[in-house]
Every structure is written in structure tokens, then in C-alpha cells.
Design an enzyme around this catalytic site. Structure first.
Site, PDB file in Angstrom:
ATOM      1  N   HIS A 141       7.366   5.452  -2.364  1.00 53.62           N
ATOM      2  CA  HIS A 141       7.265   5.687  -3.800  1.00 53.62           C
ATOM      3  C   HIS A 141       8.389   5.030  -4.590  1.00 53.62           C
ATOM      4  O   HIS A 141       8.530   5.280  -5.777  1.00 53.62           O
ATOM      5  CB  HIS A 141       7.223   7.197  -4.083  1.00 53.62           C
ATOM      6  CG  HIS A 141       6.056   7.853  -3.433  1.00 53.62           C
ATOM      7  ND1 HIS A 141       6.146   8.477  -2.211  1.00 53.62           N
ATOM      8  CD2 HIS A 141       4.765   7.921  -3.802  1.00 53.62           C
ATOM      9  CE1 HIS A 141       4.952   8.935  -1.865  1.00 53.62           C
ATOM     10  NE2 HIS A 141       4.102   8.617  -2.810  1.00 53.62           N
ATOM     11  N   GLY A 142       9.225   4.249  -3.932  1.00 53.95           N
ATOM     12  CA  GLY A 142      10.220   3.450  -4.634  1.00 53.95           C
ATOM     13  C   GLY A 142      11.518   4.132  -4.997  1.00 53.95           C
ATOM     14  O   GLY A 142      12.146   3.760  -5.986  1.00 53.95           O
TER      15      GLY A 142
END
Length: 182
Positions: A141-142
Site C-alpha cells: 500500500h506504499g
């Protein structure tokens, strides 16, 4: 008078006391056994207790590199930080962080960072030496973590967790233990 009846009230009383005392002792022993058996089923099994503590030989971790150890089914990151990494981690403005925590609060010795390698967003395992801050990057999800494991960018709400750990006397091993209830 029947031959089965006691000959005196004192004999009858002694027999009654004997029966009451015997049944009381039996009930107490049964209750103790039941409680002991119940509590033993609630305690941790030997395989869980074996995972409760892990020692890591830190002399095998070169400066600037990570080691990943499995502890209680979770990855634990042990990083031997360089002087530049320590300076970078200490130079961050804590007020600008989402989860404000100084580097000194996260380490017992500046050159060694020990943390649980589980992203605080959804429980993924971040990749080391990656991301915008050259710390850890969770590709799911970064989320970007810095060299001290603090969240800097992305959806993760908290810093990477620091377990309870200690250094052994020979200073070449770290011992990780987690206290229940924390």
C-alpha cells in the site's frame, strides 16, 4: 436398642465428625485438582514457550545491513546502522512525524535498531533498504519508513513496533523477549 445404633451420643458425634471431615478433605482435594487442571490448560504450551525468547549473534551482521529473524511467527529486523544513518535518524524533526518518536526512544544502542517487521497498516512485511527514506518500504500500500522505522509517508498510522529486548553481557548478542499484557 438396635445393634447398629451407637451406644452413646459421644460415639455418634465422633462418627459424624469423622464423616464430615473426610468428605471435606475429599472435596478440597477434588476442587484443588480441578482448578490445577483448568489452569494448566490455560498456560502456554512448550512449543510457544520455546518461541518466547530468541538470541541473535550480532557479530555476523555487517555495518549498514539488516538481519531478519523469525520470532513468534513474526519477522524481526535487526539493523547494524552506520554513523551516517544514525546522524540522519537523529536529525529528523520529530514534530513533522505522524507518530512522533525520537530515534533515542526507539533504540538502546544507536548502532543497533531492533524492531518487529510488520507494517502497521495491514500487517504486510516491508522491504528493507528501500523507499523514499532508504529505510523500509511496504509495497502493498506504499508506506515508507525511515532508517529508524518511523512512518514518513503512506497509509500506515504508526511506526514499526519495537519489541522488548536486551543485550547480553558479551555485547555480541541481542535477546528479544516480549512481556505479555503490553
Amino acid at each position: 436398642m438396635s445393634q447398629y445404633r451407637p451406644k452413646s451420643p459421644e460415639a455418634h458425634r465422633a462418627f459424624s465428625y469423622f464423616l464430615v471431615g473426610s468428605f471435606g478433605a475429599l472435596a478440597t482435594a477434588s476442587a484443588r485438582s480441578t482448578v490445577t487442571n483448568f489452569l494448566s490448560t490455560m498456560s502456554a504450551s512448550s512449543d510457544v514457550l520455546a518461541l518466547a525468547k530468541v538470541e541473535v549473534d550480532m557479530s555476523n551482521i555487517p555495518e549498514g545491513k539488516n538481519a531478519i529473524i523469525k520470532w513468534r511467527g513474526k519477522p524481526v529486523f535487526v539493523r547494524h546502522r552506520t554513523a551516517d544513518e544514525i546522524k540522519e535518524a537523529e536529525g529528523v524533526d520529530v514534530g513533522s512525524l505522524r507518530d512522533p518518536q525520537t530515534d533515542a526512544d526507539r533504540v538502546k544502542r544507536p548502532e543497533w535498531l531492533v524492531m518487529i517487521g510488520v507494517c502497521t497498516h495491514l500487517g504486510c512485511v516491508p522491504i528493507g533498504e528501500a523507499g523514499d527514506y532508504d529505510g523500509w518500504f511496504c509495497p502493498c500500500h506504499g508506506s515508507h519508513y525511515d532508517i529508524s522505522g518511523r512512518i514518513r509517508k503512506g497509509p500506515a498510522p504508526l511506526n514499526l513496533e519495537i519489541p522488548e529486548y536486551d543485550f547480553n553481557d558479551d555485547e555480541q548478542k541481542v535477546c528479544a523477549t516480549e512481556i505479555y499484557g503490553n
